[in-house]
Design a protein around this motif. Structure first.
Motif, PDB file in Angstrom:
ATOM      1  N   ARG A 127      10.473  -0.454   3.147  1.00  0.00           N
ATOM      2  CA  ARG A 127       8.641   0.298   4.005  1.00  0.00           C
ATOM      3  C   ARG A 127       7.936  -0.142   4.124  1.00  0.00           C
ATOM      4  NH1 ARG A 127      10.350   5.220   2.261  1.00  0.00           N
ATOM      5  NH2 ARG A 127       8.317   6.048   2.198  1.00  0.00           N
ATOM      6  N   LEU A 128       7.718  -1.369   5.125  1.00  0.00           N
ATOM      7  CA  LEU A 128       5.738  -2.170   4.984  1.00  0.00           C
ATOM      8  C   LEU A 128       4.689  -1.248   5.758  1.00  0.00           C
ATOM      9  CD1 LEU A 128       7.252  -5.385   6.502  1.00  0.00           C
ATOM     10  CD2 LEU A 128       7.120  -4.949   4.265  1.00  0.00           C
ATOM     11  N   GLN A 133       3.409 -14.530   5.489  1.00  0.00           N
ATOM     12  CA  GLN A 133       4.197 -14.361   6.178  1.00  0.00           C
ATOM     13  C   GLN A 133       5.851 -14.861   6.322  1.00  0.00           C
ATOM     14  OE1 GLN A 133       2.270 -17.076   8.800  1.00  0.00           O
ATOM     15  NE2 GLN A 133       0.208 -16.089   8.620  1.00  0.00           N
ATOM     16  N   ALA A 134       6.111 -15.658   5.555  1.00  0.00           N
ATOM     17  CA  ALA A 134       7.602 -14.867   5.314  1.00  0.00           C
ATOM     18  C   ALA A 134       8.547 -14.374   4.293  1.00  0.00           C
ATOM     19  CB  ALA A 134       8.443 -16.670   4.612  1.00  0.00           C
ATOM     20  N   LEU A 135       7.754 -13.820   3.591  1.00  0.00           N
ATOM     21  CA  LEU A 135       7.775 -12.635   2.839  1.00  0.00           C
ATOM     22  C   LEU A 135       8.308 -11.121   3.473  1.00  0.00           C
ATOM     23  CD1 LEU A 135       8.930 -11.646   0.074  1.00  0.00           C
ATOM     24  CD2 LEU A 135       6.239 -10.898  -0.011  1.00  0.00           C
ATOM     25  N   LEU A 136       7.016 -10.898   4.458  1.00  0.00           N
ATOM     26  CA  LEU A 136       7.297  -9.383   5.068  1.00  0.00           C
ATOM     27  C   LEU A 136       8.687  -9.000   5.896  1.00  0.00           C
ATOM     28  CD1 LEU A 136       3.444  -9.393   6.265  1.00  0.00           C
ATOM     29  CD2 LEU A 136       5.000  -8.673   3.884  1.00  0.00           C
ATOM     30  N   PRO A 137       9.400 -10.397   6.669  1.00  0.00           N
ATOM     31  CA  PRO A 137      10.344 -10.229   7.428  1.00  0.00           C
ATOM     32  C   PRO A 137      11.588  -9.513   6.151  1.00  0.00           C
ATOM     33  CG  PRO A 137       9.418 -12.345   8.515  1.00  0.00           C
ATOM     34  CD  PRO A 137       8.863 -11.651   7.190  1.00  0.00           C
ATOM     35  N   VAL A 138      11.603 -10.542   5.241  1.00  0.00           N
ATOM     36  CA  VAL A 138      12.624 -10.629   4.454  1.00  0.00           C
ATOM     37  C   VAL A 138      12.515  -8.967   3.727  1.00  0.00           C
ATOM     38  CG1 VAL A 138      13.547 -10.815   1.639  1.00  0.00           C
ATOM     39  CG2 VAL A 138      12.920 -13.123   3.387  1.00  0.00           C
ATOM     40  N   ALA A 189      13.036   2.707   1.463  1.00  0.00           N
ATOM     41  CA  ALA A 189      13.820   3.448   2.218  1.00  0.00           C
ATOM     42  C   ALA A 189      13.512   4.973   1.534  1.00  0.00           C
ATOM     43  CB  ALA A 189      14.861   3.376   2.748  1.00  0.00           C
ATOM     44  N   GLY A 190      14.215   5.326   0.843  1.00  0.00           N
ATOM     45  CA  GLY A 190      14.156   6.715   0.166  1.00  0.00           C
ATOM     46  C   GLY A 190      12.966   7.261  -0.798  1.00  0.00           C
ATOM     47  N   GLY A 191      12.059   6.524  -0.752  1.00  0.00           N
ATOM     48  CA  GLY A 191      11.038   6.645  -1.372  1.00  0.00           C
ATOM     49  C   GLY A 191      11.349   6.588  -2.695  1.00  0.00           C
ATOM     50  N   GLU A 192      11.730   6.249  -3.814  1.00  0.00           N
ATOM     51  CA  GLU A 192      11.856   6.498  -4.841  1.00  0.00           C
ATOM     52  C   GLU A 192      11.788   5.157  -5.702  1.00  0.00           C
ATOM     53  OE1 GLU A 192      16.325   6.416  -5.549  1.00  0.00           O
ATOM     54  OE2 GLU A 192      16.125   8.122  -4.725  1.00  0.00           O
ATOM     55  N   ARG A 193      11.350   3.924  -5.288  1.00  0.00           N
ATOM     56  CA  ARG A 193      10.648   2.890  -5.866  1.00  0.00           C
ATOM     57  C   ARG A 193       9.820   1.957  -4.674  1.00  0.00           C
ATOM     58  NH1 ARG A 193      13.709  -1.337  -6.902  1.00  0.00           N
ATOM     59  NH2 ARG A 193      11.652  -1.828  -8.604  1.00  0.00           N
ATOM     60  N   GLU A 194       9.073   1.576  -5.717  1.00  0.00           N
ATOM     61  CA  GLU A 194       7.875   0.155  -4.345  1.00  0.00           C
ATOM     62  C   GLU A 194       7.183  -0.843  -4.878  1.00  0.00           C
ATOM     63  OE1 GLU A 194       4.659   4.674  -3.404  1.00  0.00           O
ATOM     64  OE2 GLU A 194       4.502   3.443  -5.321  1.00  0.00           O
ATOM     65  N   VAL A 195       6.659  -1.385  -4.941  1.00  0.00           N
ATOM     66  CA  VAL A 195       7.000  -3.154  -5.120  1.00  0.00           C
ATOM     67  C   VAL A 195       5.102  -3.433  -5.510  1.00  0.00           C
ATOM     68  CG1 VAL A 195       6.862  -4.932  -4.987  1.00  0.00           C
ATOM     69  CG2 VAL A 195       8.915  -3.448  -5.352  1.00  0.00           C
ATOM     70  N   TYR A 196       4.339  -3.173  -5.192  1.00  0.00           N
ATOM     71  CA  TYR A 196       3.024  -4.166  -4.921  1.00  0.00           C
ATOM     72  C   TYR A 196       2.653  -5.763  -4.592  1.00  0.00           C
ATOM     73  CZ  TYR A 196       0.466  -0.250  -7.160  1.00  0.00           C
ATOM     74  OH  TYR A 196      -0.139   0.974  -7.531  1.00  0.00           O
ATOM     75  N   LEU A 197       2.731  -5.645  -3.062  1.00  0.00           N
ATOM     76  CA  LEU A 197       1.936  -7.258  -2.850  1.00  0.00           C
ATOM     77  C   LEU A 197       0.943  -8.052  -3.198  1.00  0.00           C
ATOM     78  CD1 LEU A 197       4.416  -6.964   0.255  1.00  0.00           C
ATOM     79  CD2 LEU A 197       5.123  -7.604  -1.531  1.00  0.00           C
ATOM     80  N   ILE A 198       0.696  -9.046  -4.103  1.00  0.00           N
ATOM     81  CA  ILE A 198      -1.018  -9.469  -3.876  1.00  0.00           C
ATOM     82  C   ILE A 198      -0.922 -10.506  -3.243  1.00  0.00           C
ATOM     83  CG2 ILE A 198      -2.662  -9.428  -5.705  1.00  0.00           C
ATOM     84  CD1 ILE A 198      -0.652  -7.629  -7.775  1.00  0.00           C
ATOM     85  N   GLY A 199      -1.420 -10.795  -2.170  1.00  0.00           N
ATOM     86  CA  GLY A 199      -2.112 -12.346  -1.793  1.00  0.00           C
ATOM     87  C   GLY A 199      -2.959 -12.838  -2.618  1.00  0.00           C
ATOM     88  N   GLY A 200      -2.923 -14.603  -2.966  1.00  0.00           N
ATOM     89  CA  GLY A 200      -3.616 -14.910  -3.416  1.00  0.00           C
ATOM     90  C   GLY A 200      -3.158 -16.704  -2.731  1.00  0.00           C
TER      91      GLY A 200
END
Length: 264
Positions: free
Chosen positions: A192-193, A180-185, A211-222
């Motif tokens: 883009r979430l 919950q802390a990370l998403l607003p950051v 925003a430009g769609g050039e890079r993506e990052v995975y979020l993985i919950g644990g």
């Protein structure tokens, strides 16, 4: 423990200072001087003064605890906050407490740490391609930061992730608080979430894009490797290894396939 810089006591010290830091090393040094949250300052310093009996001979760190790991890591692990007699004592995140014992053992088992234990900040431990950080850098009473404390500390996490941005490919988020802390950051940094916003769960994955769609990052919950979660087997060592291994995989890091067994 107070230091020589009264400006570090102002509420907006993180917001003013973090963006000025040009390297992760500079950011870590600035984090350790922060006194922006009076309740947290009082608690961390009281814990360092009174000490736990088992650690009466220790000189406690008693300050905010910065992140740990290389500044060009493709994988970030985000926890909650330092423990009063763990990171607040040793000066390194997830070090000297049961949560850290579980986390570093798992990282070692899959080949992302140089040793399975973390006892103090000069014990020789190295992380391979992994940076560990937290949304709240001071030990909170009852392991429960307030929303105001979380938000005051947010600029440190935001800028740390911005400095990691060129190499960052995946983030393993340990616990609902960190999620919950990370998403607003991320939203504030222009990522883009997914909509609706992903809800935390163990093994939950989400993909965020620039925003430009050039890079993506995975979020993985644990699930967080807290003493309670491990004792009740809400989280097992195998579950922890699996979620960390998944993070390493999407980050492009090599891992071992099992405990002590070299992977492909």
């Amino acid at each position: 423990m107070r230091g020589d810089h009264p400006a570090t006591e102002t509420h907006d010290f993180p917001a003013i200072t973090a963006p000025r830091m040009r390297t992760v090393q500079d950011l870590d040094a600035a984090v350790a001087t922060c006194r922006a949250c009076p309740r947290l300052v009082a608690w961390r310093e009281e814990a360092a003064r009174v000490k736990r009996r088992a650690f009466k001979d220790w000189e406690y760190w008693g300050r905010p605890v910065p992140g740990f790991g290389p500044p060009d890591a493709p994988l970030a692990i985000i926890g909650l906050a330092p423990a009063a007699h763990g990171g607040n004592r040793t000066g390194r995140i997830f070090t000297g407490d049961p949560s850290g014992d579980a986390l570093y053992a798992a990282l070692y088992d899959i080949g992302l740490a140089s040793q399975p234990t973390a006892t103090h900040r000069n014990d020789g431990l190295e992380l391979y391609g992994v940076r560990i950080t937290v949304p709240v850098h001071c030990a909170p009473p009852g392991n429960r930061p307030t929303t105001t404390e979380r938000d005051t500390c947010r600029p440190w996490l935001a800028h740390e992730l911005e400095l990691l941005r060129p190499t960052l490919r995946a983030t393993v988020v340990l616990g609902a608080f960190a999620w919950q802390a990370l998403l607003p950051v991320l939203a504030g940094a222009g990522w883009r979430l997914p909509r609706p916003r992903p809800v935390f769960g163990h093994g939950v994955e989400a993909l965020v894009a620039e925003a430009g769609g050039e890079r993506e990052v995975y979020l993985i919950g644990g699930y967080h490797p807290s003493r309670r979660n491990m004792f009740t087997r809400t989280l097992t060592p195998a579950m922890l290894r699996d979620v960390l291994r998944r993070g390493a995989l999407v980050a492009g890091l090599p891992t071992r396939s099992g405990r002590g067994n070299p992977g492909p």
